[in-house]
Design an enzyme around this catalytic site. Structure first.
Site, mmCIF file in Angstrom:
data_model
loop_
_atom_site.group_PDB
_atom_site.id
_atom_site.type_symbol
_atom_site.label_atom_id
_atom_site.label_comp_id
_atom_site.label_asym_id
_atom_site.label_seq_id
_atom_site.Cartn_x
_atom_site.Cartn_y
_atom_site.Cartn_z
ATOM 1 N N ASP A 83 3.376 -17.461 -5.836
ATOM 2 C CA ASP A 83 4.130 -17.062 -6.594
ATOM 3 C C ASP A 83 3.407 -15.689 -5.950
ATOM 4 O OD1 ASP A 83 4.809 -14.861 -8.848
ATOM 5 O OD2 ASP A 83 3.838 -16.101 -9.632
ATOM 6 N N ASN A 110 8.977 -12.251 3.656
ATOM 7 C CA ASN A 110 10.032 -12.180 3.982
ATOM 8 C C ASN A 110 9.910 -12.154 2.374
ATOM 9 O OD1 ASN A 110 13.647 -12.104 3.739
ATOM 10 N ND2 ASN A 110 12.924 -13.401 2.082
ATOM 11 N N TYR A 200 9.645 1.333 -3.985
ATOM 12 C CA TYR A 200 10.362 0.255 -3.438
ATOM 13 C C TYR A 200 9.772 0.713 -1.820
ATOM 14 C CZ TYR A 200 12.988 -2.884 -0.054
ATOM 15 O OH TYR A 200 13.017 -3.769 0.807
ATOM 16 N N LYS A 204 7.271 -0.843 1.300
ATOM 17 C CA LYS A 204 7.028 -0.021 2.627
ATOM 18 C C LYS A 204 6.516 0.389 3.458
ATOM 19 C CE LYS A 204 10.320 -4.105 1.255
ATOM 20 N NZ LYS A 204 9.816 -5.596 2.283
ATOM 21 N N VAL A 235 21.502 -5.285 3.427
ATOM 22 C CA VAL A 235 22.819 -6.819 3.852
ATOM 23 C C VAL A 235 23.189 -7.124 2.452
ATOM 24 C CG1 VAL A 235 21.333 -8.984 4.245
ATOM 25 C CG2 VAL A 235 20.755 -6.685 5.609
ATOM 26 N N THR A 237 23.219 -9.157 -0.268
ATOM 27 C CA THR A 237 22.398 -10.339 -0.217
ATOM 28 C C THR A 237 22.417 -10.278 -1.766
ATOM 29 O OG1 THR A 237 20.199 -9.177 -0.982
ATOM 30 C CG2 THR A 237 21.012 -10.931 1.250
#
Length: 329
Positions: A83, A110, A200, A204, A235, A237
């Protein structure tokens, strides 16, 4: 639209006898990267997952894949619990890997999330940066000796890679810089300075900070572990599942029009972890190409001071859960 195609993984890329770990490996690019490692004949692939049930389903899906059955039917495919919201879970994951995995060739960090509301993680930090960055850092430090010993045994470098993002350039420190005596962790945990539209990007940006630190820790000349981070681009997803209801349909349409297929996006992860060599050490990759000067601030004296401060604070924080990590202070 707007994204160059990612070519197939070079013929001859062979992972026979090698072990790979993929966090967030039960869905999306993580699951596809695990599948591609298996089609490249990796002997053992471990997906790190939060849900045991979903992990079991993903393992079954990987084993049932027709290409995997044809080219690598005897591969060992497993799911280990992790987790990323919790440092303690990260520490337990490290201990499990160290006790059950004698060799590790690829660690692909990832797993990730993006939400537009402030939440505290189980470890007390802001959730997005905890999941995307902090727990991955603990895992990376904890498994670094195993990656090094495997490289020494192989006579060839292993790989430690993070999924990064070109969005890192939109981090919030440009508008809300750290105060002179302010803690890095406290700054990102402060709800008053939190911005949902840039968190976010902050996570990164911090990945970049820590990749550089890890590359320096390993050694920049002839590294035994190649440390890098890559942007897979947009992508197709389910990554947007935690966004607000009003935003999800817009992102769905955007991804339908502009996104890379999952298999193509995952090839950027394979390229960074199974194709690229020492030239990628400490570097950021986008479209399978090294990008330089991606965050000019980090090459300035102020950025170097920030990076050193962030490293020290995070090592101290991680050491509370895995005391052996204090060696990296």
């Amino acid at each position: 639209m707007g994204q160059p195609p990612i070519p197939p993984t070079p013929a001859g890329t062979d992972l026979t006898g090698k072990t790979a770990i993929v966090t967030g490996g039960n869905a999306g690019m993580g699951l596809e990267a695990a599948r591609q490692y298996l089609t490249l004949k990796a002997s053992r692939v471990i997906i790190a997952v939060r849900s045991p049930a979903k992990g079991k389903e993903a393992v079954a899906e990987l084993k049932a894949d027709p290409t995997v059955q044809r080219v690598n039917p005897s591969a060992v495919v497993e799911a280990f619990p992790l987790d990323l919201d919790d440092f303690q879970s990260g520490a337990e994951f490290v201990r499990k890997v160290k006790s059950e995995v004698p060799e590790l060739d690829i660690l692909l960090n990832n797993g990730g999330t993006n939400v537009l509301t402030y939440h505290k993680s189980a470890s007390g930090h802001e959730r997005v940066i905890q999941v995307n960055t902090y727990t991955h850092f603990l895992i990376s430090l904890g498994l670094l000796p195993l990656l090094i010993s495997t490289a020494e045994r192989r006579g060839a470098p292993t790989h430690l890679s993070f999924v990064g993002s070109s969005m890192q350039s939109g981090h919030s420190l440009t508008k809300k810089p750290l105060a002179p005596n302010e803690s890095v962790l406290e700054h990102f945990d402060d709800q008053k300075t939190y911005s949902p539209m840039t968190r976010y990007q902050d996570s990164k940006f911090m990945v970049n900070v820590l990749v550089r630190g890890l590359a320096k820790e390993v050694g920049e000349e002839n590294p035994k572990v190649i440390v890098n981070h890559m942007c897979p681009g947009l992508v197709s997803t389910s990554f947007d599942k935690d966004l607000p209801a009003w935003l999800r349909p817009l992102m769905y349409v955007y991804r339908r029009i502009s996104a890379r297929p999952v298999a193509e996006g995952a090839r950027t992860l394979i390229h960074a972890t199974a194709v690229e060599g020492p030239e990628s050490h400490g570097k950021f990759w986008e479209n399978n190409t090294i990008r330089s000067n991606e965050i000019p601030f980090l090459d300035e004296e102020a950025g170097k001071a920030f990076s050193e401060k962030a490293w020290k604070e995070l090592v101290a924080e991680c050491s509370k859960f895995e005391p052996e990590l204090s060696r990296y202070a």
